[in-house]
Design a protein around this motif. Structure first.
Motif, PDB file in Angstrom:
ATOM      1  N   TRP A  94      28.271   6.401   8.450  1.00  0.00           N
ATOM      2  CA  TRP A  94      29.653   5.952   8.316  1.00  0.00           C
ATOM      3  C   TRP A  94      29.727   4.703   7.463  1.00  0.00           C
ATOM      4  O   TRP A  94      28.833   3.857   7.512  1.00  0.00           O
ATOM      5  N   ARG A  95      30.781   4.593   6.701  1.00  0.00           N
ATOM      6  CA  ARG A  95      31.141   3.299   6.132  1.00  0.00           C
ATOM      7  C   ARG A  95      31.965   2.577   7.179  1.00  0.00           C
ATOM      8  O   ARG A  95      32.877   3.148   7.774  1.00  0.00           O
ATOM      9  N   ALA A  96      31.621   1.319   7.446  1.00  0.00           N
ATOM     10  CA  ALA A  96      32.279   0.567   8.513  1.00  0.00           C
ATOM     11  C   ALA A  96      32.508  -0.868   8.062  1.00  0.00           C
ATOM     12  O   ALA A  96      31.921  -1.338   7.085  1.00  0.00           O
ATOM     13  N   HIS A  97      33.371  -1.543   8.798  1.00  0.00           N
ATOM     14  CA  HIS A  97      33.666  -2.956   8.514  1.00  0.00           C
ATOM     15  C   HIS A  97      33.128  -3.815   9.648  1.00  0.00           C
ATOM     16  O   HIS A  97      33.468  -3.615  10.811  1.00  0.00           O
ATOM     17  N   ASP A  98      32.237  -4.734   9.288  1.00  0.00           N
ATOM     18  CA  ASP A  98      31.713  -5.692  10.256  1.00  0.00           C
ATOM     19  C   ASP A  98      32.761  -6.798  10.405  1.00  0.00           C
ATOM     20  O   ASP A  98      32.912  -7.646   9.519  1.00  0.00           O
ATOM     21  N   GLU A  99      33.478  -6.781  11.522  1.00  0.00           N
ATOM     22  CA  GLU A  99      34.585  -7.724  11.693  1.00  0.00           C
ATOM     23  C   GLU A  99      34.104  -9.138  11.965  1.00  0.00           C
ATOM     24  O   GLU A  99      34.850 -10.099  11.728  1.00  0.00           O
ATOM     25  N   LEU A 100      32.881  -9.298  12.432  1.00  0.00           N
ATOM     26  CA  LEU A 100      32.369 -10.645  12.676  1.00  0.00           C
ATOM     27  C   LEU A 100      32.011 -11.350  11.374  1.00  0.00           C
ATOM     28  O   LEU A 100      32.384 -12.495  11.152  1.00  0.00           O
ATOM     29  N   LEU A 101      31.291 -10.634  10.498  1.00  0.00           N
ATOM     30  CA  LEU A 101      30.843 -11.245   9.238  1.00  0.00           C
ATOM     31  C   LEU A 101      31.701 -10.836   8.050  1.00  0.00           C
ATOM     32  O   LEU A 101      31.406 -11.190   6.916  1.00  0.00           O
ATOM     33  N   ASN A 102      32.768 -10.046   8.307  1.00  0.00           N
ATOM     34  CA  ASN A 102      33.741  -9.700   7.273  1.00  0.00           C
ATOM     35  C   ASN A 102      33.067  -9.082   6.047  1.00  0.00           C
ATOM     36  O   ASN A 102      33.147  -9.581   4.932  1.00  0.00           O
ATOM     37  N   ARG A 103      32.378  -7.951   6.267  1.00  0.00           N
ATOM     38  CA  ARG A 103      31.701  -7.284   5.167  1.00  0.00           C
ATOM     39  C   ARG A 103      31.623  -5.793   5.448  1.00  0.00           C
ATOM     40  O   ARG A 103      31.748  -5.338   6.594  1.00  0.00           O
ATOM     41  N   GLN A 104      31.416  -5.025   4.395  1.00  0.00           N
ATOM     42  CA  GLN A 104      31.208  -3.595   4.517  1.00  0.00           C
ATOM     43  C   GLN A 104      29.756  -3.339   4.911  1.00  0.00           C
ATOM     44  O   GLN A 104      28.838  -3.995   4.398  1.00  0.00           O
ATOM     45  N   VAL A 105      29.540  -2.379   5.810  1.00  0.00           N
ATOM     46  CA  VAL A 105      28.196  -1.966   6.189  1.00  0.00           C
ATOM     47  C   VAL A 105      28.156  -0.449   6.246  1.00  0.00           C
ATOM     48  O   VAL A 105      29.192   0.224   6.259  1.00  0.00           O
ATOM     49  N   ALA A 106      26.947   0.091   6.249  1.00  0.00           N
ATOM     50  CA  ALA A 106      26.747   1.514   6.501  1.00  0.00           C
ATOM     51  C   ALA A 106      26.137   1.654   7.890  1.00  0.00           C
ATOM     52  O   ALA A 106      25.261   0.876   8.268  1.00  0.00           O
ATOM     53  N   MET A 107      26.608   2.629   8.665  1.00  0.00           N
ATOM     54  CA  MET A 107      26.116   2.814  10.032  1.00  0.00           C
ATOM     55  C   MET A 107      25.677   4.258  10.224  1.00  0.00           C
ATOM     56  O   MET A 107      26.465   5.186  10.024  1.00  0.00           O
ATOM     57  N   LYS A 108      24.423   4.404  10.607  1.00  0.00           N
ATOM     58  CA  LYS A 108      23.893   5.745  10.883  1.00  0.00           C
ATOM     59  C   LYS A 108      23.953   5.992  12.379  1.00  0.00           C
ATOM     60  O   LYS A 108      23.419   5.221  13.178  1.00  0.00           O
ATOM     61  N   CYS A 109      24.626   7.058  12.745  1.00  0.00           N
ATOM     62  CA  CYS A 109      24.723   7.453  14.155  1.00  0.00           C
ATOM     63  C   CYS A 109      23.623   8.471  14.443  1.00  0.00           C
ATOM     64  O   CYS A 109      23.563   9.537  13.828  1.00  0.00           O
ATOM     65  N   ALA A 110      22.730   8.135  15.353  1.00  0.00           N
ATOM     66  CA  ALA A 110      21.603   8.992  15.680  1.00  0.00           C
ATOM     67  C   ALA A 110      21.670   9.390  17.156  1.00  0.00           C
ATOM     68  O   ALA A 110      22.215   8.661  17.990  1.00  0.00           O
ATOM     69  N   HIS A 111      21.111  10.559  17.452  1.00  0.00           N
ATOM     70  CA  HIS A 111      21.109  11.075  18.827  1.00  0.00           C
ATOM     71  C   HIS A 111      19.675  11.382  19.252  1.00  0.00           C
ATOM     72  O   HIS A 111      19.220  12.526  19.164  1.00  0.00           O
ATOM     73  N   PRO A 112      18.918  10.388  19.686  1.00  0.00           N
ATOM     74  CA  PRO A 112      17.536  10.654  20.131  1.00  0.00           C
ATOM     75  C   PRO A 112      17.516  11.643  21.284  1.00  0.00           C
ATOM     76  O   PRO A 112      18.392  11.623  22.161  1.00  0.00           O
ATOM     77  N   ASP A 113      16.483  12.509  21.279  1.00  0.00           N
ATOM     78  CA  ASP A 113      16.410  13.560  22.304  1.00  0.00           C
ATOM     79  C   ASP A 113      16.067  13.011  23.683  1.00  0.00           C
ATOM     80  O   ASP A 113      16.482  13.564  24.701  1.00  0.00           O
ATOM     81  N   ASP A 114      15.286  11.935  23.740  1.00  0.00           N
ATOM     82  CA  ASP A 114      14.852  11.403  25.021  1.00  0.00           C
ATOM     83  C   ASP A 114      14.524   9.923  24.868  1.00  0.00           C
ATOM     84  O   ASP A 114      14.656   9.345  23.779  1.00  0.00           O
ATOM     85  N   GLU A 115      14.082   9.293  25.957  1.00  0.00           N
ATOM     86  CA  GLU A 115      13.792   7.861  25.915  1.00  0.00           C
ATOM     87  C   GLU A 115      12.643   7.556  24.965  1.00  0.00           C
ATOM     88  O   GLU A 115      12.636   6.506  24.302  1.00  0.00           O
TER      89      GLU A 115
END
Length: 624
Positions: A27-48
């Motif tokens: 995802w393209r996202a906005h870091d509201e704390l540091l006021n900048r654009q970031v990329a965020m990868k959403c991952a779904h690990p299978d287990d611990e």
């Protein structure tokens, strides 16, 4: 299921998906704390176990600091999802480039290869193996900078389903090293093979294993060591053959790969141009850029504040994107009297444009520990310093605005990005200069300098700072300062309005109409008709008010120093303390007025004139 508008960790606002695949959604996202654009990868690990592996790989990636590695900023666990927060790179993956344009030229691929090989050499030196070098994991900006992403992250996310589709072999079969296809773990030489396969695919339009109908067919060809000879690679053929050696021991190491690729497709050496490789599909042109205004060599602060989480919060508040506010202290707001509000690539109103929004201490932290100083030197200036392991400053990144318009012609190589033009000066010793000519005909100077050793190459550091500034300008106008200056601040003053014609003519023999107004009217210079006499006045800041060489004086009731021949021969400089305060980061800071008189007179006469004019100027300054 995440959606646009969701807020992750009460900080990251999701905006839109920019990539997806078997390893997760980006995802393209906005870091509201540091006021900048970031990329965020959403991952779904299978287990611990997979989650721990992913956390470790993200931690390893976060330790890598290199211009050609996508920086990892944060790791967030929310619900059953793990989010990896990364540097946002404005550009396309190499896979997308080839898909959209077809096979690339050997020169373009060589440029990309040099940069990615350099990134691998850096990571291998630090004991980090990528494990999944592929066109999908190579990002290329519009101006040809290549960056490698997903260090170890894809490897940590390989699931049973993924392994089943590829016969129990991790990785992308089209770029799979033969030894990994046979069940051996990926190592440094495996990364080199996958780099060769990635570059082969970019220049040939297919995998080095040819074309197959099923993924398992590629795995079988990898096990057999079936490599098709390159046909379109031209000067790259020899280097690709070496990188794609079936036997790992015959492959070059990553640093050797850099030399092979550079020899095959020669371009600027690191530090001599905008990138380690050549330009990517753009037509270069040249223009003459005016050199930086005659900035005076302010002494560097003896005390800085290293960026911490608390300090970054304060800095983020300071550089927040706020609505455009009116000019300060009355008078006109811009040298031209006009403002192009919001247009991408413009500086806009000079007195409210914030130079610190064009520098990002966190993005530069890949070169070392970053230090921010928002209140040093000229009022249109912002600095980020790098600090070595000993705690000493080892490099400085300085950004200044300049009211002088750029002029076409000359020998400075430039390139066009969006609405701005970037000029790259040749490195001179420990200093490197970059220039951004804005869409509203102002200039932004980025001056990087080595202050100690060991230190990064100043041109690579300058290019990284320039890339960030251009990315901000590509989204719109330079963001505004987040707050109005204090009522007593020199930021509210107008340098060119401090004297009337009689004062200048009587004291220094110069005319008030013959003046050069600096950016924001925080600097002004007057001269006589022949140019052999003049007066320069500038507002600036420092962390203390001291002088090792100056003569102490009290002018208009204020502490001052008189420094004969400080700025030039046949001149006298007066520096007068205006006020002391604590800046937004809690640093002790002073504002001072510097007034220099030059001309064909005795030093005694010049200093007498400088003190008289400083006393006259003090009457019209904001009340301290």
């Amino acid at each position: 299921m995440a959606e646009a508008g969701d807020r992750i960790a009460d900080r990251y606002l999701l905006q839109e998906p920019i990539g997806s695949g078997g390893m997760g959604i980006v995802w393209r996202a906005h870091d509201e704390l540091l006021n900048r654009q970031v990329a965020m990868k959403c991952a779904h690990p299978d287990d611990e176990r997979a989650e721990r592996r992913l956390t470790n790989e993200a931690s390893n990636a976060a330790q890598l600091h290199d211009r050609h590695v996508v920086s990892v900023f944060d790791f967030v666990k929310e619900g059953g999802d793990c989010w990896i927060v990364m540097e946002h790179v404005s550009g396309s993956s190499l896979a997308d480039l080839v898909r959209d344009r077809g096979a690339l030229s050997p020169q373009e691929v060589g440029s990309i290869g040099c940069q990615i090989a350099a990134a691998l050499a850096k990571s291998h030196a630090e004991g980090v193996v990528h494990g999944d070098v592929s066109p999908e994991n190579v990002l290329v900006t519009e101006d040809g900078v290549a960056k490698l992403t997903d260090f170890g992250i894809s490897r940590a996310l390989w699931s049973e389903a993924t392994l089943t589709r590829t016969g129990g072999v991790p990785g992308k079969p089209l770029y799979l090293p033969p030894e990994v296809a046979k069940g051996h773990p990926a190592d440094r030489k495996s990364d080199v093979f996958s780099l060769g396969a990635t570059l082969y695919a970019a220049v040939e339009g297919q995998s080095p294993y040819g074309k197959a109908a099923h993924l398992m067919a590629y795995v079988a060809r990898a096990i057999d060591g079936h490599i098709e000879p390159p046909r379109r690679a031209g000067p790259l053929a020899e280097a690709l053959t070496a990188l794609l050696s079936v036997e790992p021991r015959r492959r070059p190491a990553a640093d050797q790969a850099v030399r092979l690729l550079r020899r095959a497709t020669p371009g600027p050496a690191p530090g001599e141009g905008p990138h380690d490789g050549g330009p990517l599909d753009r037509t270069p042109f040249r223009m003459r850029l005016l050199p930086p205004s005659a900035r005076r060599p302010w002494r560097r602060p003896s005390r800085r504040v290293v960026i911490t989480a608390t300090a970054l919060g304060a800095a983020a508040a300071m550089v927040a994107w706020l609505a455009l506010v009116g000019p300060w202290g009355g008078g006109h707001s811009d040298e031209s009297g006009r403002s192009e509000s919001g247009r991408a690539g413009t500086v806009g109103d000079a007195r409210t444009a914030d130079p610190c929004t064009l520098l990002d201490a966190v993005s530069l932290s890949r070169f070392g520990a970053t230090v921010l100083d928002p209140d040093y030197g000229e009022i249109d200036r912002c600095d980020v310093l790098l600090r070595g392991e000993s705690g000493d400053d080892i490099a400085d990144v300085q950004l200044n605005f300049d009211a002088d318009p750029p002029e076409p012609g000359g020998l400075v190589p430039t390139r066009r990005v969006g609405n701005v033009t970037i000029g790259a000066y040749k490195r001179e010793g420990d200093k490197c200069v970059r220039n951004i000519a804005s869409a509203d005909r102002k200039q932004i100077w980025i001056i990087t300098e080595r202050l100690g050793t060991p230190a990064p190459d100043p041109c690579q550091l300058g290019d990284a700072a320039t890339d960030y500034a251009v990315s901000v300008l590509d989204r719109g106008q330079v963001p505004r300062r987040s707050s109005r200056p204090d009522e007593s601040s020199l930021a509210r003053g107008h340098a060119c309005g401090l004297f009337d014609g009689d004062e200048l003519e009587r004291a220094a023999g110069v005319e008030v109409q013959d003046r050069d107004q600096g950016f924001g009217d925080w600097r002004c210079e007057w001269a006589n008709g022949s140019g052999d006499a003049g007066v320069e006045l500038e507002f600036s800041r420092s962390n203390d008010f001291t002088s090792h060489d100056g003569q102490r004086a009290v002018i208009a009731g204020r502490k001052s120093f008189v420094l004969p021949n400080e700025w030039s021969d046949e001149s006298c400089l007066v520096q007068m303390l205006h006020r002391s305060y604590r800046n937004s980061l809690g640093d002790d800071t002073v504002e001072l007025v510097s007034l220099n008189v030059r001309g064909p007179q005795s030093t005694e006469k010049l200093c007498h004139t400088a003190k008289a004019l400083t006393a006259a100027a003090a009457k019209k300054l904001p009340k301290a």
